[in-house]
Design an enzyme around this catalytic site. Structure first.
Site, PDB file in Angstrom:
ATOM      1  N   PRO A   1       0.852  -1.200   0.000  1.00  0.00           N
ATOM      2  CA  PRO A   1       0.000   0.000   0.000  1.00  0.00           C
ATOM      3  C   PRO A   1       0.885   1.246   0.000  1.00  0.00           C
ATOM      4  CG  PRO A   1       0.070  -0.985   2.193  1.00  0.00           C
ATOM      5  CD  PRO A   1       0.814  -1.920   1.295  1.00  0.00           C
TER       6      PRO A   1
ATOM      7  N   ASP B   1       5.769   3.437   1.582  1.00  0.00           N
ATOM      8  CA  ASP B   1       5.074   2.225   1.987  1.00  0.00           C
ATOM      9  C   ASP B   1       4.250   2.582   3.225  1.00  0.00           C
ATOM     10  OD1 ASP B   1       4.246  -0.197   3.057  1.00  0.00           O
ATOM     11  OD2 ASP B   1       6.184  -1.199   2.842  1.00  0.00           O
ATOM     12  N   HIS B   2       2.920   2.614   3.070  1.00  0.00           N
ATOM     13  CA  HIS B   2       2.068   3.117   4.154  1.00  0.00           C
ATOM     14  C   HIS B   2       2.083   2.198   5.380  1.00  0.00           C
ATOM     15  CE1 HIS B   2      -0.700   5.790   5.927  1.00  0.00           C
ATOM     16  NE2 HIS B   2      -1.376   6.127   4.852  1.00  0.00           N
ATOM     17  N   ARG B   3       2.578   0.985   5.236  1.00  0.00           N
ATOM     18  CA  ARG B   3       2.695   0.106   6.391  1.00  0.00           C
ATOM     19  C   ARG B   3       3.802   0.575   7.327  1.00  0.00           C
ATOM     20  NH1 ARG B   3       3.784  -5.353   3.178  1.00  0.00           N
ATOM     21  NH2 ARG B   3       5.331  -3.889   2.364  1.00  0.00           N
ATOM     22  N   VAL B   4       4.724   1.372   6.785  1.00  0.00           N
ATOM     23  CA  VAL B   4       5.899   1.806   7.548  1.00  0.00           C
ATOM     24  C   VAL B   4       5.949   3.315   7.695  1.00  0.00           C
ATOM     25  CG1 VAL B   4       8.426   1.699   7.660  1.00  0.00           C
ATOM     26  CG2 VAL B   4       7.159  -0.185   6.611  1.00  0.00           C
TER      27      VAL B   4
END
Length: 430
Positions: free
Chosen positions: A228, A402-405
């Protein structure tokens, strides 16, 4: 006798070109001797023997393409050595297991890239559905994950019941488990031929995919689909940077060193990553990896594709060091002479298309990195300063996160620090 197998020179390598042999039948080799040169999708590597003995036979001639990892490529006659039979499945696994190279699926000898030690063929076990332990090769795990297959439902035919590539492929053909997409209630995307999409056969020339193009297609498709991501864009005025660059190059002229705008960008990126450490991170299923150093990868275009050599610990290096190292890495990248450790990994990437006149663009994240910055051309644009219209040299950069990070606020903080350093280069040298 001992078979020498085609080595996996990178975690994603599945096949390569056996470019050149340095041995012939009748030669005697010992561990550490360079025996061959192998071309991967990214580089040409010298390969060392891990066993000693007399060369009985060359099984794969030099120049052979599409040689699969773990294919026997030569055979040695050792002192009293003979192929060991596959051990029977043990009731309990060893207390400790070392990971095997990607694709390593037997106890045979595997040639290793120069300077890299051979790993054991034992695997870190995974939990089976009944709470027991399950052995599978790294390649089998990856193929099963891509196909959405449950490893616990696959019977292993390797040593000690280990699941290997052929087991996963057979399970996929037999329908042992439904693909992940189908389990989720959606149909996997079907790739149509050009003829099916209205482009008639004979109206084009087809250029076969080489290893590099296949790897790029696979990795970037996986990244764009599975990560994402979102872009953040900012403009930087670089008139001060251009003036500083001219002064720096005048001082370094006697040493034959020339610092580029991209070298300033790499240095500023590294310093900004250290100032905003949350941006210098990678996602993993076990947690967020907060990196100790800013290892900045720079995109280099080469024949047939792209490679990203890495400036390690870039925050600790001067502009002259970065300039020298980046020039050397770029040259060896184009010559395909990089070592795997010089282009694998990294914590952040910079892709600069300014030299082609591209004003702005957004890149695809190079996993496992948490972000990549796309740099456009510096061009004169009208700007407003203190209520007055003026002209400045402006460069647009886009950070893909990276929207997870990297959340929006973290990415914005990174760009704020980067912009300040680019617009006043003295701050990155303090």
């Amino acid at each position: 006798m001992t078979d020498i197998l085609m080595p996996a020179l990178s975690p994603t390598m599945e096949e390569g070109v056996l470019a050149k042999w340095h041995i012939k039948a009748g030669d005697t080799v010992k561990a550490g001797d360079v025996i061959a040169e192998i071309e991967t999708d990214k580089a040409t590597m010298e390969v060392e023997a891990v066993d000693e003995g007399e060369v009985l036979e060359i099984l794969v001639p030099e120049g052979s393409e599409n040689v699969k990892v773990n294919t026997p490529i030569a055979r040695l006659k050792g002192e009293g050595a003979a192929p060991a039979p596959a051990p029977k499945p043990a009731e309990a696994p060893p207390a400790k297991a070392e990971p095997a190279p990607a694709g390593h699926e037997s106890g045979q000898a595997v040639a290793t890239p120069q300077g890299v030690k051979a790993a054991s063929s034992a695997l870190a076990p995974a939990k089976a559905g009944d709470g027991g332990r399950l052995f599978a090769s790294p390649l089998a795990r990856r193929l099963a994950a891509q196909a959405g297959l449950n490893l616990a439902s696959i019977k292993g035919t390797g040593p000690r019941g280990r699941i290997v590539r052929r087991d996963v492929e057979a399970a996929g053909k037999d329908g042992a488990a439904a693909p992940a997409a189908a389990q989720a209630g959606s149909e996997p995307r079907k790739v149509q031929s050009l003829a099916q999409m209205g482009i008639p056969d004979g109206s084009y020339d087809l250029v076969p995919l080489d290893g590099m193009r296949k790897a790029i297609a696979r990795r970037l498709t996986d990244s764009f689909r599975d990560v994402p991501h979102f872009p953040l864009t900012i403009d930087c005025e670089i008139d001060g940077l251009l003036a500083s660059r001219a002064r720096v190059n005048a001082m370094l002229e006697k040493d034959g060193i020339k610092v580029s705008v991209n070298d300033f960008i790499i240095k500023a990126s590294a310093m900004a990553l250290k100032a905003v450490p949350e941006a210098n991170a990678s996602y993993s299923p076990e947690g967020i990896a907060m990196h100790h150093h800013a290892d900045v990868a720079m995109a280099v275009a080469i024949d047939g594709g792209l490679i990203t050599p890495i400036i390690r610990k870039a925050e600790t290096k001067s502009l002259s060091q970065i300039a020298t190292e980046s020039k050397d890495l770029a040259k060896r990248a184009r010559d395909r002479k990089l070592k795997p450790e010089e282009f694998q990994g990294g914590t952040f990437s910079v892709s600069n298309l300014g030299m082609f006149g591209i004003k702005a663009f957004a890149s695809i994240i190079n996993e496992p990195q948490g972000a990549i910055m796309s740099v456009g051309a510096g061009e004169q644009r009208p700007v407003v300063k203190n209520g007055q219209l003026a002209v400045a040299t402006v460069m647009t950069v886009t950070l893909t996160c990276d929207h997870r990070v990297v959340d929006g606020a973290i990415g914005a903080k990174f760009l704020q620090v980067f912009k300040a350093m680019i617009e006043d280069p003295v701050t990155m040298l303090a």
